[in-house]
Design a protein around this motif. Structure first.
Motif, PDB file in Angstrom:
ATOM      1  N   ILE A   6      14.708  29.868  25.079  1.00  0.00           N
ATOM      2  CA  ILE A   6      13.464  29.954  25.845  1.00  0.00           C
ATOM      3  C   ILE A   6      13.100  31.410  26.099  1.00  0.00           C
ATOM      4  CG2 ILE A   6      12.386  29.451  28.079  1.00  0.00           C
ATOM      5  CD1 ILE A   6      14.011  26.834  28.092  1.00  0.00           C
ATOM      6  N   LEU A   7      14.083  32.220  26.461  1.00  0.00           N
ATOM      7  CA  LEU A   7      13.832  33.644  26.708  1.00  0.00           C
ATOM      8  C   LEU A   7      13.364  34.348  25.433  1.00  0.00           C
ATOM      9  CD1 LEU A   7      16.765  34.572  29.112  1.00  0.00           C
ATOM     10  CD2 LEU A   7      14.339  34.374  29.651  1.00  0.00           C
ATOM     11  N   ARG A   8      13.947  34.008  24.274  1.00  0.00           N
ATOM     12  CA  ARG A   8      13.512  34.612  23.016  1.00  0.00           C
ATOM     13  C   ARG A   8      12.062  34.237  22.712  1.00  0.00           C
ATOM     14  NH1 ARG A   8      18.254  33.156  18.942  1.00  0.00           N
ATOM     15  NH2 ARG A   8      17.696  31.208  19.914  1.00  0.00           N
ATOM     16  N   ILE A   9      11.698  33.000  22.954  1.00  0.00           N
ATOM     17  CA  ILE A   9      10.322  32.559  22.704  1.00  0.00           C
ATOM     18  C   ILE A   9       9.357  33.299  23.626  1.00  0.00           C
ATOM     19  CG2 ILE A   9       8.747  30.596  22.889  1.00  0.00           C
ATOM     20  CD1 ILE A   9      11.108  28.825  21.936  1.00  0.00           C
ATOM     21  N   VAL A  10       9.701  33.400  24.899  1.00  0.00           N
ATOM     22  CA  VAL A  10       8.857  34.125  25.855  1.00  0.00           C
ATOM     23  C   VAL A  10       8.741  35.585  25.445  1.00  0.00           C
ATOM     24  CG1 VAL A  10       8.713  34.934  28.243  1.00  0.00           C
ATOM     25  CG2 VAL A  10       9.278  32.547  27.772  1.00  0.00           C
ATOM     26  N   PHE A  11       9.848  36.191  25.025  1.00  0.00           N
ATOM     27  CA  PHE A  11       9.840  37.587  24.587  1.00  0.00           C
ATOM     28  C   PHE A  11       8.934  37.762  23.364  1.00  0.00           C
ATOM     29  CE2 PHE A  11      11.648  41.054  22.021  1.00  0.00           C
ATOM     30  CZ  PHE A  11      11.427  42.102  22.897  1.00  0.00           C
TER      31      PHE A  11
END
Length: 129
Positions: A6-11
């Motif tokens: 999820i953090l990679r997608i948001v980034f």
């Protein structure tokens, strides 16, 4: 879903957003405020003169001046393709007024409408000649 995924997608979404801002800032040119058209009686019509005129009458904020400048630059570019004292030019003026009015506060609408009415009357008189 995993938290790291999820953090990679948001980034990635943030990077795409930042790239869009960067491209818009550095690759899309600002409006040309130096475009000029000759008006009646040898007067010069440019985005700067339009903004200065309305600022003297309505007292525009800095944000409104920038917005008027962008709208006026498009208007003057189109105006350059028309002949003075033609219905086409007057129609162009009438299409521009609502675009300029959108940038105003409600308390400025009455003054703007009065200016527009004066211009419309003057244009009708010139077209009748």
């Amino acid at each position: 879903m995993e938290r790291s995924r999820i953090l990679r997608i948001v980034f990635m979404i943030l990077c795409i957003f930042a790239a869009g801002i960067g491209i818009g800032r550095f690759f899309i040119p600002p409006p040309d405020l130096n475009v000029k058209v000759s008006g009646l009686e040898g007067r010069e019509i440019s985005p700067r003169t339009i903004v200065a005129y309305y600022d003297s009458k309505i007292h525009l904020t800095p944000e409104q001046k920038r917005a008027f400048g962008r709208t006026a630059a498009d208007f003057v570019r189109e105006l350059a393709t028309t002949q003075p004292r033609t219905q086409e030019r007057f129609d162009l003026f009438h299409r521009c007024y609502p675009k300029l009015r959108e940038h105003l506060r409600p308390d400025q609408h009455a003054a703007f409408d009065a200016i527009t009415a004066q211009h419309t009357q003057r244009m009708k008189e010139l077209l009748a000649k």
